[in-house]
Enzyme design. Structure first.
Site, PDB file in Angstrom:
ATOM      1  N   LYS A  83       6.448  25.299  25.594  1.00 16.00           N
ATOM      2  CA  LYS A  83       5.371  24.396  25.090  1.00 16.00           C
ATOM      3  C   LYS A  83       4.156  25.301  24.604  1.00 16.00           C
ATOM      4  CE  LYS A  83       1.857  23.304  27.210  1.00 16.00           C
ATOM      5  NZ  LYS A  83       0.767  22.745  28.166  1.00 16.00           N
ATOM      6  N   ASP A 128       3.874  17.954  26.364  1.00 18.94           N
ATOM      7  CA  ASP A 128       3.288  18.106  27.701  1.00 18.94           C
ATOM      8  C   ASP A 128       3.404  16.781  28.288  1.00 18.94           C
ATOM      9  OD1 ASP A 128       1.511  16.338  26.404  1.00 18.94           O
ATOM     10  OD2 ASP A 128      -0.351  17.300  26.904  1.00 18.94           O
TER      11      ASP A 128
END
Length: 216
Positions: free
Chosen positions: A121, A139
């Site tokens: 991420k 997320d």
């Protein structure tokens, strides 16, 4: 689940409602942005933005941060979750960036993920926001939205969510879609039951999903 064209339609509806949105982390250099994203793991951008002005004023460059005392860094970022691990990780990352990479943040996912505290991420956020690469970061907000609107199965992993969005959107739309879905997730609770939803788009996607299931 929604069909590909329906997913694209839903994302465009979110963009129309939320308007132009972009990164919410404050920083002045690629390295500072990398550090900010590492700090944002399991923490809000608001909480990160409260500590980074002090952190970067004292340790603006990789060379500065690599020489920092970990207890001092912890004291600065203690209001951010997991601050013990994050303090150690950003100091280690600073050392690698300075000593091994000549103060240059990697421009590949593999390169960023090799740094302490930087997962997929983090890599995708930095590559998209700093280097304008067509990556898509997932997320908690993006994951929740994707599941609540039936883009993916409820058990989908972050990687499965990422692959789904990347597969249906043109590369040039990934950056905006990421930030739009984050803001959309912040605005609407994903815990409400369908009959309590305050968002018409969520209701529409529920109906589309039911129609898809009915058609087999």
């Amino acid at each position: 689940m929604l069909k590909d064209k329906q997913v694209v339609w839903a994302i465009h509806q979110m963009e129309a409602e939320m308007g132009p949105v972009g990164p919410s982390l404050d920083s002045r250099t690629p390295f500072q942005y990398l550090v900010s994203v590492i700090l944002s793991a399991q923490a809000t951008d608001v909480s990160v933005n409260k500590v980074t002005p002090v952190l970067f004023a004292k340790y603006p460059t990789p060379k500065d941060l690599m020489g920092a005392d970990v207890t001092d860094v912890e004291a600065i970022i203690k209001s951010v979750g997991l601050f013990h691990n994050k303090a150690r990780n950003i100091i280690k990352t600073a050392r690698i960036v300075h000593e091994d990479l000549n103060d240059v943040v990697p421009t590949s996912r593999k390169g960023i993920m090799a740094l302490p505290g930087a997962g997929r991420k983090t890599a995708n956020v930095v590559l998209s926001d700093v280097f304008d690469q067509p990556t898509f970061a997932v997320d908690t907000h993006v994951s929740a939205i994707s599941k609540r609107l039936h883009f993916v199965d409820q058990s989908a992993s972050p990687l499965q969510v990422e692959k789904r969005i990347v597969a249906v959107l043109p590369p040039e739309e990934l950056h905006q879609a990421h930030h739009t879905m984050i803001e959309f997730g912040r605005k609407y609770s994903m815990k409400l039951t369908p009959d309590q939803e305050v968002c018409q788009l969520i209701k529409d996607c529920d109906q589309l999903n039911e129609e898809n299931e009915a058609l087999g």
